[in-house]
Scaffold this motif. Structure first.
Motif, mmCIF file in Angstrom:
data_model
loop_
_atom_site.group_PDB
_atom_site.id
_atom_site.type_symbol
_atom_site.label_atom_id
_atom_site.label_comp_id
_atom_site.label_asym_id
_atom_site.label_seq_id
_atom_site.Cartn_x
_atom_site.Cartn_y
_atom_site.Cartn_z
ATOM 1 N N TYR A 268 0.744 -1.219 -0.349
ATOM 2 C CA TYR A 268 0.017 0.032 -0.117
ATOM 3 C C TYR A 268 0.830 1.264 -0.018
ATOM 4 O O TYR A 268 1.874 1.264 0.673
ATOM 5 N N GLY A 269 0.364 2.300 -0.695
ATOM 6 C CA GLY A 269 1.230 3.459 -0.668
ATOM 7 C C GLY A 269 2.645 3.352 -1.168
ATOM 8 O O GLY A 269 2.564 2.567 -2.310
ATOM 9 N N VAL B 170 -0.055 5.333 6.530
ATOM 10 C CA VAL B 170 0.755 5.132 5.735
ATOM 11 C C VAL B 170 0.333 4.331 4.456
ATOM 12 O O VAL B 170 0.830 4.670 3.576
ATOM 13 N N SER B 171 -0.910 3.735 4.750
ATOM 14 C CA SER B 171 -1.430 3.095 3.286
ATOM 15 C C SER B 171 -2.359 4.009 2.517
ATOM 16 O O SER B 171 -2.465 3.742 1.588
ATOM 17 N N GLY B 172 -2.792 5.103 3.379
ATOM 18 C CA GLY B 172 -3.805 6.235 2.606
ATOM 19 C C GLY B 172 -4.953 5.433 2.785
ATOM 20 O O GLY B 172 -5.787 6.237 2.042
ATOM 21 N N ASN B 173 -5.187 4.284 3.263
ATOM 22 C CA ASN B 173 -6.604 3.791 3.259
ATOM 23 C C ASN B 173 -7.636 4.521 4.503
ATOM 24 O O ASN B 173 -6.938 4.564 5.607
ATOM 25 N N ARG C 199 -9.063 -1.897 6.826
ATOM 26 C CA ARG C 199 -8.798 -0.740 5.849
ATOM 27 C C ARG C 199 -10.138 -0.487 5.039
ATOM 28 O O ARG C 199 -10.983 -1.636 4.792
ATOM 29 N N GLY C 200 -10.558 0.567 4.751
ATOM 30 C CA GLY C 200 -11.720 0.530 3.809
ATOM 31 C C GLY C 200 -11.317 1.579 2.621
ATOM 32 O O GLY C 200 -10.253 2.232 2.549
ATOM 33 N N ASP C 201 -12.084 1.449 1.552
ATOM 34 C CA ASP C 201 -11.776 2.135 0.270
ATOM 35 C C ASP C 201 -13.200 2.882 -0.121
ATOM 36 O O ASP C 201 -14.040 2.363 -0.515
#
Lengths: 450, 300
Positions: free
Chosen positions: A53-54, A361-364, A160-162
């Protein structure tokens, strides 16, 4: 003659020793491996896989740091491996059919993979450990918990969510004197028409609108259909419910945007379509159903575009404002004998601070309410929008193992073919939808064989 | 002594043999078996993998998309083989000649070889993207076209051909050409110069020398090349999959992509195995012709 004999003997000795050497090497390798295997099984380490991720380097470093902290606390070491997204689906499919699997992992498409793995492989229910998470229902968003529950079993912790919102070029809006983003489908048409530009030869220099940012084109359809009041299947996942007025409304809207109003690129559904370069260059003015990770990417990689774009809630359809939401969870894999260590690791990761780190960090979007209330998710206008969009988020998961096949973004898949035939090829809507309904029902029946 | 030699040979061959059997023969046989079973991942836990005879083959042949992929696969293979060999013959002759700058030209010609097909696909996807294609920009700047060419997305057809099919075939040719040139170059360099001198004495023109000396002398190399190219062409996957996923409107879909989609998108490993079985059958036919031709040559 003697010399020849000696040479022959020497050659023969050499051959024998090579043959013996090879056998010894193979045997000793086998012995070494067999002696190492039980030792590995007894150690206090777990294998943990995640997608990337990211920024991949930053992601790996973050997991490494968290693992080190966890090991210091518990003595359990975590061996982390990253799976590239391009092979993630194939990897989990293989895992679900008995391929090499980690002890625990970051996973998705629970309904499909658990059905494929049955009670032998793939995701493992961990009902007996559910109570170890205190206030699960209060701490986590309800929709995200639905994604980790299948046929009444609890499979892990959503992390995590999108969430999809609406993204637009504020500079194009300002240039055209348009004050704010569209609020309804009708406004989409008006604004997109105004913002679409062509050169003297008729080549489009700026598309007013794009259906979505994701490469998964089928995911674009979901919010339109929901917003028109539709549901893809019954709650038990056994009956397809797409042959209705809501689907006609959704597909008509999409088709008209492409061919009647000519504000959407007719190549949108092709494999090589990528709206990002166009948006960055200002050649696409608005995109519906934009992943929140775009916000992170634009902030991180394109600071020069600051002030030239913004996010807003997806415009409202005839019935509601539902928007797409996907997600991933931390779960345990069948076949592991380290369930408790894995659950400890998952508990550790699901603590507020660690979830905040993973989210940052993942941006999620995080599945924890307190993380979404934190400063990080409120320090930029687009993040506030993403937080608000959570209120309208509707899970893209459906209670049928065949859903991932039905919604695969590939020619030959039910929904893709329906969209393509209806929107791109402009075939008769009733026929297209009726055909899709029949095919979708066949897919659901296939996955419901007892 | 003979026994030792035999053991030594077996030991030396064993690693390659084990790999071939383990990674080539076994999966192939397993796939063939699977093509006669119901092997649907969504049903497998409920009904297992019963034998279903030719049902999977019947099912894939009843799918118009699969029939179109067979036609596409054959067309792609013909286009790629014919164009590659024609260009290969021309370029290998050029590279074989003695002139200043030959080393530079050789390097340039071999560059595509260093680019893996996946990377080549990504590069060409960008080059052929309708609105950002530098090729379109160049053609427009030269006044040759007014509107953008939709290289990978134009669904209009002329007979069984389409622009996306030509574009993808061109990328396959571009990526595979260096290997062909190496083959042909090796063949050209093994032709005795005396034959050309004799032809010259007989007053043969350049074309006559090519037709009556070069081509016949290249025949053994060309037959190997042809067989390899056809077999490789029938099993092609990555360039088509990455560049178009078989679209637009199935115009660039080929059997290997169809097979992959059935298995990994729709969980129908039985249909995928049946589609692979058809590919195997087609390549086997080519293989049999090739082996028979080789055997005849050896006997001669």
């Amino acid at each position: 003659m003697d010399k020849m004999l000696k040479l022959d003997r020497a050659r023969s000795d050499l051959m024998r020793s090579v043959a013996r050497g090879s056998l010894v090497a193979i045997t000793s390798a086998g012995v070494t491996l067999s002696s190492i295997a039980p030792a590995l099984a007894q150690d206090n380490s777990i294998e943990f896989w995640t997608q990337s991720y990211g920024d991949a380097l930053q992601w790996n470093a973050t997991i490494r740091d968290l693992a080190a902290e966890f090991e210091a606390e518990t003595g359990i070491s975590v061996q982390h491996e990253t799976i590239n997204w391009s092979v993630a689906f194939d990897t989990w499919l293989t895992v679900s059919r008995g391929g090499a699997a980690p002890d625990c992992a970051d996973m998705y498409w629970l309904h499909s993979f658990s059905a494929i793995g049955g009670d032998q492989y793939g995701p493992m229910p961990i009902n007996e450990y559910r109570d170890q998470w205190e206030n699960l229902d209060e701490n986590f968003f309800e929709g995200s918990l639905q994604d980790v529950t299948w046929q009444g079993d609890f499979y892990g912790i959503p992390w995590r969510g999108d969430i999809r919102s609406f993204i637009y070029r504020t500079d194009a809006f300002a240039e055209a004197g348009i004050e704010g983003p569209p609020e309804t489908w009708d406004e989409i048409v008006d604004i997109a028409t105004e913002l679409t530009e062509r050169d003297e030869n008729g080549n489009v220099t700026r598309w007013g609108y794009a259906y979505g940012t994701a490469t998964n084109s089928v995911s674009w359809l979901l919010p339109y259909y929901w917003q028109a009041g539709g549901d893809f299947m019954t709650e038990d996942g056994r009956t397809a419910t797409i042959d209705n007025e809501a689907m006609r409304t959704a597909l008509t809207f999409m088709r008209d945007l492409m061919w009647e109003h000519e504000v959407v690129d007719p190549d949108s559904m092709e494999a090589n379509y990528d709206p990002q370069p166009g948006f960055l260059a200002g050649d696409i003015a608005m995109i519906n159903s934009a992943e929140q990770s775009w916000g992170v990417e634009l902030d991180r990689d394109y600071p020069q575009l600051e002030g030239q774009w913004a996010m807003s809630l997806t415009p409202e359809g005839p019935e509601n404002r539902d928007s797409f939401s996907g997600g991933g969870y931390l779960g345990v894999l069948r076949g592991t004998d380290k369930v408790e260590q894995c659950v400890e690791w998952m508990e550790f990761l699901s603590q507020e601070d660690n979830m905040a780190t993973l989210s940052r960090v993942s941006g999620n979007v995080s599945t924890r309410r307190d993380v979404m209330d934190s400063e990080f998710w409120n320090d930029r206008p687009w993040k506030v929008v993403v937080g608000e969009a959570l209120e309208y988020a509707r899970t893209s998961q459906h209670p049928a193992p065949a859903w991932s096949a039905i919604a695969a973004p590939e020619p030959g898949a039910v929904l893709y073919d329906m969209m393509y035939d209806a929107v791109v090829r402009q075939q008769d809507l009733d026929e297209v939808i009726s055909r899709a309904q029949e095919r979708m029902q066949a897919e659901l029946d296939r996955s419901n064989v007892q | 002594m003979e026994r030792d030699k035999l053991i030594f040979c077996y030991v030396m061959v064993a690693p390659a043999l084990i790999l071939t059997v383990g990674l080539g023969i076994y999966p192939m046989l397993a796939s063939m078996v699977m093509s006669f079973q119901l092997y649907d991942l969504l049903q497998i836990n409920a009904v297992g993998t019963p034998f279903v005879g030719f049902e999977n083959y019947i099912a894939v042949f009843q799918d118009p998309r699969f029939v179109q992929t067979i036609v596409n696969t054959v067309l792609f293979t013909i286009i790629a083989v014919v164009v590659s060999i024609a260009m290969g013959l021309f370029l290998s002759q050029v590279i074989n000649a003695n002139f200043k700058g030959r080393a530079v030209l050789r390097t340039l010609v071999f560059v595509p070889w260093f680019v893996p097909p996946v990377v080549a696909s990504a590069i060409w996807m960008w080059l052929l993207q309708t609105e950002r294609s530098p090729i379109n920009h160049a053609l427009q700047s030269m006044g040759l076209i007014d509107t953008d060419i939709r290289f990978l997305t134009d669904p209009s057809t002329f007979g069984p051909f389409s622009i996306p099919m030509m574009a993808v075939a061109a990328v396959r040719v571009w990526n595979g050409l260096p290997v062909i040139i190496i083959f042909l170059l090796a063949g050209l360099q093994s032709i005795p110069k005396g034959l050309y001198e004799a032809a010259e004495i007989d007053g043969a023109s350049i074309m006559q020398k090519f037709w009556f000396v070069t081509l016949p002398m290249l025949r053994p190399v060309m037959s190997v090349l042809l067989a390899l190219l056809v077999m490789n062409g029938l099993g092609q996957f990555e360039i088509n999959y990455i560049m178009t996923r078989g679209g637009p409107q199935n115009l660039t879909n080929i059997m290997a992509v169809y097979s992959y989609q059935q298995a990994f998108m729709f969980f129908r490993f039985d249909y995928a195995a049946a589609a692979s079985g058809v590919i195997l059958l087609m390549t086997s036919v080519v293989c049999i012709f090739y082996v028979r031709a080789q055997s005849k040559d050896t006997l001669r």
